[in-house]
Design an enzyme around this catalytic site. Sequence first.
Site, short mmCIF file in Angstrom:
data_model
loop_
_atom_site.label_atom_id
_atom_site.label_comp_id
_atom_site.label_asym_id
_atom_site.label_seq_id
_atom_site.Cartn_x
_atom_site.Cartn_y
_atom_site.Cartn_z
N GLU A 121 34.09 14.27 57.74
CA GLU A 121 34.16 13.42 56.37
C GLU A 121 34.04 11.91 56.53
O GLU A 121 34.79 11.40 57.19
CB GLU A 121 35.69 13.92 55.82
CG GLU A 121 35.42 13.49 54.35
CD GLU A 121 36.72 13.58 53.54
OE1 GLU A 121 37.90 13.79 54.10
OE2 GLU A 121 36.79 13.40 52.38
N GLY A 260 44.51 8.39 58.26
CA GLY A 260 45.71 9.12 58.45
C GLY A 260 45.48 10.59 59.27
O GLY A 260 46.07 10.72 60.20
N ALA A 261 44.80 11.27 58.59
CA ALA A 261 44.48 12.73 58.94
C ALA A 261 43.42 13.27 57.87
O ALA A 261 42.67 12.89 57.23
CB ALA A 261 45.89 13.55 58.82
N MET A 262 43.13 14.55 58.70
CA MET A 262 41.85 15.29 58.00
C MET A 262 41.98 16.76 58.06
O MET A 262 42.55 17.36 58.66
CB MET A 262 40.48 14.81 58.74
CG MET A 262 39.51 15.59 58.41
SD MET A 262 38.88 14.87 56.69
CE MET A 262 38.00 16.27 56.04
N GLU A 263 41.89 17.27 56.73
CA GLU A 263 42.05 18.62 56.35
C GLU A 263 41.05 19.75 56.86
O GLU A 263 40.95 20.49 56.10
CB GLU A 263 42.04 18.67 54.77
CG GLU A 263 40.87 18.54 54.07
CD GLU A 263 40.42 17.05 53.85
OE1 GLU A 263 40.88 15.84 54.13
OE2 GLU A 263 39.70 16.87 52.73
N HIS A 296 49.94 16.76 52.41
CA HIS A 296 48.85 16.40 51.87
C HIS A 296 47.55 17.14 52.58
O HIS A 296 46.75 17.88 51.57
CB HIS A 296 48.67 14.68 51.94
CG HIS A 296 47.30 14.54 51.39
ND1 HIS A 296 47.07 13.84 50.12
CD2 HIS A 296 45.99 14.35 51.95
CE1 HIS A 296 45.99 13.41 49.96
NE2 HIS A 296 45.10 13.76 50.94
N GLU A 297 47.43 17.19 53.71
CA GLU A 297 46.39 17.91 54.67
C GLU A 297 46.37 19.27 54.41
O GLU A 297 45.44 19.98 53.96
CB GLU A 297 46.40 17.36 55.93
CG GLU A 297 46.44 16.10 56.37
CD GLU A 297 45.42 15.25 55.60
OE1 GLU A 297 44.08 15.89 55.19
OE2 GLU A 297 45.46 14.09 55.30
N GLU A 319 40.87 13.99 46.27
CA GLU A 319 41.84 13.20 46.61
C GLU A 319 43.02 12.72 45.64
O GLU A 319 44.31 12.89 45.90
CB GLU A 319 41.26 12.03 47.13
CG GLU A 319 40.41 12.22 48.56
CD GLU A 319 40.96 13.06 49.66
OE1 GLU A 319 42.29 12.94 49.78
OE2 GLU A 319 40.49 13.45 50.62
N1 ARG Z 1 40.13 13.60 53.41
C1 ARG Z 1 40.98 12.83 54.33
C2 ARG Z 1 42.66 12.73 53.53
O1 ARG Z 1 42.53 12.03 52.65
C3 ARG Z 1 40.75 11.57 54.73
C4 ARG Z 1 39.48 11.43 55.78
C5 ARG Z 1 38.41 10.12 55.28
N2 ARG Z 1 37.90 9.64 56.43
C6 ARG Z 1 37.17 8.79 56.43
N3 ARG Z 1 36.43 8.79 57.72
N4 ARG Z 1 36.65 8.30 55.48
O2 ARG Z 1 43.22 13.51 53.88
ZN ZN Z 2 43.23 13.78 51.25
#
Ligand code: ARG
Ligand code: ZN
Length: 868
Positions: A121, A260-263, A296-297, A319
């Site tokens: 993402e 932070g993290a990725m879903e 959140h994820e 988001e």
């Molecule tokens: N979708 C992720 C979250 O909010 C954020 C990832 C965005 N990463 C990026 N490289 N822009 O949980």
């Molecule tokens: Zn998110």
Amino acid sequence: MLKHRSGYMPPAYLVIAAHLDISIFDDQTLVTTRLELTKNPDAGTGANEMRLNGRDLELKRLSIDNIEIAKDDWPLDDAGIHLTNLPESCVVESLSVCHPETNTALEGLYLSGGMYCTQCEPEGFRRIGFYPDRPDVMTIFTVRIEADIAYPQLLSNGNLVETGAASEGRHFAVWHDPHPKPSYLFACVVGDLECAEDNFITASGRDVALHIYVEKGNVGLTGHAMDSLKRSMKWDEDRFGLEYDLDLFQIVAVSHFNMGAMENKGLNIFNSKFVLADTNTATDTDLHRVESIVAHEYFHNWTGNRVTCRDWFQLTLKEGLTVYRDQCFSADTHDEGVQRADDVSLLRAAQFPEDRSPTAHPIRPESYREINNFYTATVYEKGAEVIRMMAAFLGRDGFRKGMDLYFKRHDGSAVTCDDFVAALADSNDIDLSGFARWYEQAGTPHLSVKRVAGGKATITLDFEQTLPETAAKTPRNAVPIPVRLGFLDAAGHPVATSLTPDGVSADEHVVLMQTATHRQSFHAASGGGDVALTPSLLRNFSAPVVLADDLSTAERLHLMAHDTDRFNRWDAAQTLAADAIVAAATGGNSLDADAAALSGAYRNILGEADLLDAFKASMFALPGVSVLESRLKPADPVALYHARMRLQAALGDGLADIIATYLKDDARHALQASDGGRALLNALLMLGVAASSAQAEDIAAAQVLDANMTLSQGAVMALNNSTSTARDVGLSAFHDRWLDNPLVMEKWFQMESMSVVGGTVARLKTLMQHPSFDPNNPNKLRAVLGAFMSGNPVHFYAEDGSGFAFIADCLIDIDSRNPQISARMVLPLTRMSAYDDRRKAQMMAALRQIDNAKPSNDLAEIVEKTLA
Ligand code: ARG
Ligand code: ZN
């Protein structure tokens, strides 16, 4: 090149199924994408063409329906492959090479601490293989991963369907994800990892295996994340009826991560900072953060994955909604009042300044050059506030009906913010069209609420909203502003009022302001008499606005002491503290009187038996410099910082006797036993040290060595701006103790950088030579440079501009390796609208220096917007 929201075009072809083959070698990775394409019936007639995005890929082979295309005929351009004259349906196959082993941008496939991982993402997939890399192309993925047997884990999304040996010391795994998804939710991990295992039985009886993968030796630090995951899964079932939809849910912790993290579907990838945590290595605040990010994820599985965004302009669709959901989860799990205070603090410290800056944008932006630059506090935090207003307006059941209809209508598809609002409106048979304006307008509305002179048992309020002009130049029409409010009598009791002389009385009302001005009267129920009523406005921060009211200091102290709305008690303290600091910073002599009044109020709060310690602690958190700046023109962050410190010291003096009581052994040990108590203890220690109490300094010095990280770090923080040797001793003890723990060392870097005493530019340069510093690790960059910019105003905003010049040099260097990080870290340099001309000129000079160094597209977008 600027992309516009209005330029959306549906894809001409859909992908029926995607087969990926990823084969990892030390010096390159081979990727085959085999795509079954068919013409999109909704795309209209014409164009038999299809874009397969690709960036920094080396194409090796291309075929259509198994017919090889000669290299000379490859339709390649800068953006990838542009296929034309395609049949109605066909199979396109490409073989390409990418280089995770040299990827420092941490987008696409990259190597982090010896393991391969992905971040797709928003547009990272195109750095892995040729593919229509846009969120409205959803398909079923089958993925074969092959690598050396030195990497036992070969992970991807969905279900594992096959494993086996491949040639010469290699092995493979095949994964199939039955849920259609866009490429940005693809993930793959290849490494030699340790796994924590657990399971969760869903409401309908599905037994889900839960796996958390971490670097060897860290499995003992996964308990809190695992527990948080299980509680999140349960909460989403209870609150929204949403169950998990695969038999396996995996989390992988990686040390190098931009955010932070990725879903990713069924395979979340986390910054290790937000997985690895126990009470010895993480503070209570860190543990809450881990819990809320895991939640959140996980929540994204429905709000993001099952229903995703049609295009990236709709980012807040997933988001804003998911932040709102994780905030609700945290409020239900802990204390609602403390949670709201934390969420609003973040909004004011990060989003309000963004709205006043050259990068201001609506929660649904109208244009962008680089979408990575739009993962902002506006899209996330203000987006959540907009959902919160609609949710409050519909009520809990109404919002749930709206969510149910949203999933009923859109499950498995890629939609827009308008679709979401329509589902809320239609399910409740209500008009929400006014709220649509919150999606299209940038800027924080200013709300003025003033009392109109009038009768004794009737209070009349005049409401007026003004929309500031922003750099985004979006429309400035009146927006719906729900104002939750009530009144207190002189004894601090709620007074019921009605909106018409003989209407229904209630302790609280919500005035929904729909126009620029509004007048509303409130009639006190029982006799009213001559009692002075104190209005409590914008309770629970019912709208993301800047409120200007006509309350006196005495009235604010009254609210701070008695309001039934705990958010407003907290906010009254924030305003009183901000008033005192701003007055002191501008040379007023009023700090003593203000501090005395505030100390008295705090003294009573400390004495309130049925108030939570966590809430008392949050009352002591003084507004930060980025919040205070908005109150002063021109703003002087250095003066504000010093005035804030002086208030801290004055409060420490004013409360010296009671602090001394709390710090005595028995009382202190009692506080140390709970998270709220620890927060309160640290707040009092901070005030005590600020007031140079020898007792507080001694206790802090000893507490640095406590096994509990909340206590240990709280003690170092309390000492961190003191000139006493206890600071140096404490910091070096902390350093020596944690030298072999890279995550805890981030705390040490952070505290070193934030210290007004020690955190000079010269010191930062030394920190960046420390063996635990890694210039390719975003956490380390944030710990040293990010903390400096946000937490050390005296040196960052130094008179001579040396702080800005130093950061500019660092950013140019970082940008050559990781544009996402440089573009994010440059933002403080663009927040200059409130400063005087000299400081503005210095900041502009630093930005010009960056601009001259030919920055990446990411960084250039931000810098050029600011210089324009
Ligand atoms: N979708 C992720 C979250 O909010 C954020 C990832 C965005 N990463 C990026 N490289 N822009 O949980
Ligand atoms: Zn998110």
